[in-house]
Design a protein around this motif. Structure first.
Motif, PDB file in Angstrom:
ATOM      1  N   GLY A   1      44.700  26.407  78.373  1.00 34.29           N
ATOM      2  CA  GLY A   1      44.519  27.130  79.628  1.00 34.29           C
ATOM      3  C   GLY A   1      44.319  28.610  79.409  1.00 34.29           C
ATOM      4  O   GLY A   1      43.479  29.240  80.061  1.00 34.29           O
ATOM      5  N   GLU A   2      45.068  29.184  78.465  1.00 35.11           N
ATOM      6  CA  GLU A   2      44.923  30.611  78.180  1.00 35.11           C
ATOM      7  C   GLU A   2      43.557  30.922  77.585  1.00 35.11           C
ATOM      8  O   GLU A   2      42.962  31.955  77.897  1.00 35.11           O
ATOM      9  N   GLU A   3      43.054  30.033  76.751  1.00 33.82           N
ATOM     10  CA  GLU A   3      41.719  30.244  76.174  1.00 33.82           C
ATOM     11  C   GLU A   3      40.660  30.218  77.281  1.00 33.82           C
ATOM     12  O   GLU A   3      39.750  31.049  77.300  1.00 33.82           O
ATOM     13  N   LEU A   4      40.789  29.277  78.213  1.00 31.70           N
ATOM     14  CA  LEU A   4      39.842  29.199  79.329  1.00 31.70           C
ATOM     15  C   LEU A   4      39.970  30.418  80.242  1.00 31.70           C
ATOM     16  O   LEU A   4      38.962  30.944  80.733  1.00 31.70           O
ATOM     17  N   ALA A   5      41.197  30.889  80.456  1.00 29.21           N
ATOM     18  CA  ALA A   5      41.402  32.095  81.268  1.00 29.21           C
ATOM     19  C   ALA A   5      40.773  33.315  80.586  1.00 29.21           C
ATOM     20  O   ALA A   5      40.152  34.148  81.250  1.00 29.21           O
ATOM     21  N   ALA A   6      40.915  33.412  79.264  1.00 24.59           N
ATOM     22  CA  ALA A   6      40.310  34.526  78.519  1.00 24.59           C
ATOM     23  C   ALA A   6      38.791  34.459  78.631  1.00 24.59           C
ATOM     24  O   ALA A   6      38.136  35.487  78.862  1.00 24.59           O
ATOM     25  N   ASP A   7      38.218  33.268  78.500  1.00 29.20           N
ATOM     26  CA  ASP A   7      36.771  33.109  78.656  1.00 29.20           C
ATOM     27  C   ASP A   7      36.327  33.514  80.060  1.00 29.20           C
ATOM     28  O   ASP A   7      35.284  34.151  80.238  1.00 29.20           O
ATOM     29  N   HIS A   8      37.133  33.133  81.045  1.00 32.19           N
ATOM     30  CA  HIS A   8      36.836  33.488  82.436  1.00 32.19           C
ATOM     31  C   HIS A   8      36.797  35.009  82.608  1.00 32.19           C
ATOM     32  O   HIS A   8      35.858  35.555  83.198  1.00 32.19           O
ATOM     33  N   LEU A   9      37.813  35.687  82.072  1.00 35.77           N
ATOM     34  CA  LEU A   9      37.851  37.147  82.187  1.00 35.77           C
ATOM     35  C   LEU A   9      36.693  37.797  81.440  1.00 35.77           C
ATOM     36  O   LEU A   9      36.082  38.752  81.939  1.00 35.77           O
ATOM     37  N   ARG A  10      36.377  37.282  80.262  1.00 41.14           N
ATOM     38  CA  ARG A  10      35.224  37.819  79.513  1.00 41.14           C
ATOM     39  C   ARG A  10      33.938  37.655  80.325  1.00 41.14           C
ATOM     40  O   ARG A  10      33.083  38.537  80.335  1.00 41.14           O
ATOM     41  N   GLY A  11      33.817  36.529  81.004  1.00 41.67           N
ATOM     42  CA  GLY A  11      32.651  36.291  81.851  1.00 41.67           C
ATOM     43  C   GLY A  11      32.541  37.277  82.997  1.00 41.67           C
ATOM     44  O   GLY A  11      31.455  37.515  83.521  1.00 41.67           O
ATOM     45  N   LEU A  12      33.667  37.855  83.379  1.00 42.60           N
ATOM     46  CA  LEU A  12      33.684  38.870  84.432  1.00 42.60           C
ATOM     47  C   LEU A  12      33.532  40.277  83.872  1.00 42.60           C
ATOM     48  O   LEU A  12      33.653  41.261  84.598  1.00 42.60           O
ATOM     49  N   GLY A  13      33.290  40.363  82.548  1.00 40.97           N
ATOM     50  CA  GLY A  13      33.052  41.665  81.932  1.00 40.97           C
ATOM     51  C   GLY A  13      34.277  42.344  81.354  1.00 40.97           C
ATOM     52  O   GLY A  13      34.215  43.510  80.976  1.00 40.97           O
ATOM     53  N   PHE A  14      35.390  41.628  81.279  1.00 38.57           N
ATOM     54  CA  PHE A  14      36.612  42.201  80.719  1.00 38.57           C
ATOM     55  C   PHE A  14      36.630  42.036  79.206  1.00 38.57           C
ATOM     56  O   PHE A  14      36.089  41.067  78.663  1.00 38.57           O
ATOM     57  N   ALA A  15      37.291  42.957  78.552  1.00 34.44           N
ATOM     58  CA  ALA A  15      37.639  42.823  77.141  1.00 34.44           C
ATOM     59  C   ALA A  15      39.106  42.399  77.116  1.00 34.44           C
ATOM     60  O   ALA A  15      39.955  43.062  77.738  1.00 34.44           O
ATOM     61  N   VAL A  16      39.388  41.303  76.456  1.00 32.74           N
ATOM     62  CA  VAL A  16      40.775  40.846  76.342  1.00 32.74           C
ATOM     63  C   VAL A  16      41.420  41.657  75.221  1.00 32.74           C
ATOM     64  O   VAL A  16      41.028  41.552  74.065  1.00 32.74           O
ATOM     65  N   LEU A  17      42.387  42.485  75.587  1.00 38.05           N
ATOM     66  CA  LEU A  17      43.049  43.365  74.622  1.00 38.05           C
ATOM     67  C   LEU A  17      44.151  42.659  73.847  1.00 38.05           C
ATOM     68  O   LEU A  17      44.357  42.934  72.665  1.00 38.05           O
ATOM     69  N   ALA A  18      44.869  41.771  74.518  1.00 39.41           N
ATOM     70  CA  ALA A  18      45.995  41.103  73.868  1.00 39.41           C
ATOM     71  C   ALA A  18      46.330  39.818  74.611  1.00 39.41           C
ATOM     72  O   ALA A  18      46.109  39.716  75.818  1.00 39.41           O
ATOM     73  N   ARG A  19      46.876  38.870  73.851  1.00 38.16           N
ATOM     74  CA  ARG A  19      47.340  37.606  74.423  1.00 38.16           C
ATOM     75  C   ARG A  19      48.722  37.315  73.867  1.00 38.16           C
ATOM     76  O   ARG A  19      49.022  37.638  72.727  1.00 38.16           O
ATOM     77  N   ASN A  20      49.540  36.710  74.694  1.00 40.99           N
ATOM     78  CA  ASN A  20      50.887  36.307  74.298  1.00 40.99           C
ATOM     79  C   ASN A  20      51.664  37.456  73.669  1.00 40.99           C
ATOM     80  O   ASN A  20      52.202  37.345  72.577  1.00 40.99           O
ATOM     81  N   VAL A  21      51.712  38.562  74.386  1.00 43.63           N
ATOM     82  CA  VAL A  21      52.413  39.751  73.918  1.00 43.63           C
ATOM     83  C   VAL A  21      53.911  39.543  74.126  1.00 43.63           C
ATOM     84  O   VAL A  21      54.374  39.424  75.259  1.00 43.63           O
ATOM     85  N   ARG A  22      54.635  39.491  73.038  1.00 46.27           N
ATOM     86  CA  ARG A  22      56.081  39.282  73.114  1.00 46.27           C
ATOM     87  C   ARG A  22      56.800  40.620  73.122  1.00 46.27           C
ATOM     88  O   ARG A  22      56.491  41.503  72.337  1.00 46.27           O
ATOM     89  N   THR A  23      57.751  40.715  74.033  1.00 47.23           N
ATOM     90  CA  THR A  23      58.619  41.877  74.098  1.00 47.23           C
ATOM     91  C   THR A  23      60.057  41.369  74.089  1.00 47.23           C
ATOM     92  O   THR A  23      60.289  40.152  74.142  1.00 47.23           O
ATOM     93  N   ALA A  24      60.993  42.274  74.038  1.00 43.45           N
ATOM     94  CA  ALA A  24      62.401  41.875  74.037  1.00 43.45           C
ATOM     95  C   ALA A  24      62.783  41.168  75.337  1.00 43.45           C
ATOM     96  O   ALA A  24      63.722  40.381  75.365  1.00 43.45           O
ATOM     97  N   ARG A  25      62.042  41.416  76.403  1.00 46.96           N
ATOM     98  CA  ARG A  25      62.376  40.856  77.710  1.00 46.96           C
ATOM     99  C   ARG A  25      61.518  39.668  78.127  1.00 46.96           C
ATOM    100  O   ARG A  25      61.710  39.119  79.206  1.00 46.96           O
ATOM    101  N   GLY A  26      60.528  39.309  77.329  1.00 46.99           N
ATOM    102  CA  GLY A  26      59.677  38.188  77.698  1.00 46.99           C
ATOM    103  C   GLY A  26      58.280  38.327  77.133  1.00 46.99           C
ATOM    104  O   GLY A  26      58.049  39.118  76.223  1.00 46.99           O
ATOM    105  N   GLU A  27      57.361  37.553  77.701  1.00 44.05           N
ATOM    106  CA  GLU A  27      55.997  37.505  77.186  1.00 44.05           C
ATOM    107  C   GLU A  27      54.992  37.774  78.286  1.00 44.05           C
ATOM    108  O   GLU A  27      55.125  37.275  79.404  1.00 44.05           O
TER     109      GLU A  27
END
Length: 131
Positions: free
Chosen positions: A13-39
């Protein structure tokens, strides 16, 4: 559903969402960014707009053309998830400076993906400015 199957479904699902955003002209900067408080599922940028996206994926039967109301992936997004994503975004922004020029707008989106048991995309719902 086993944990590894859920993980695989989520990644699809995340791969399809990234493709969707790219299709709208977005650059995907990061995926599944983990922090001390969550992702944070996804961070994307298009010009002066920086988007923090929550991605939810569900699976339906292969014979179903559309998900039922209770199968919609974004139906379960609640206040706690919204508050969590805002807090995580603020922490990420405090620790990471996006490449110049700085973003003028920060938006929080929700992307719901529905796949059938054969892996076919049945729906992609993108709510811009979900909260």
């Amino acid at each position: 559903m086993r944990t590894d199957a859920r993980h695989t479904l989520g990644r699809s699902g995340e791969e399809l969402a990234a493709d969707h955003l790219r299709g709208l002209g977005f650059a995907v900067l990061a995926r599944n960014v983990r922090t001390a408080r969550g992702e944070i599922d996804m961070i994307a940028r298009r010009g002066p707009l920086l988007v923090f996206a929550e991605v939810k994926t569900r699976r339906i039967g292969a014979a179903q053309r559309r998900p039922r109301e209770d199968q919609l992936p974004l139906g379960g997004l609640g206040v706690r998830q919204r508050v969590r994503l805002r807090r995580l975004a603020a922490a990420w922004l405090a620790e990471n400076r996006p490449a110049p020029p700085p973003p003028r707008t920060v938006r929080f989106d929700a992307i719901g993906v529905v796949l059938d048991t054969r892996g076919r995309v049945r729906a992609v719902e993108h709510i811009e400015g979900a909260w």
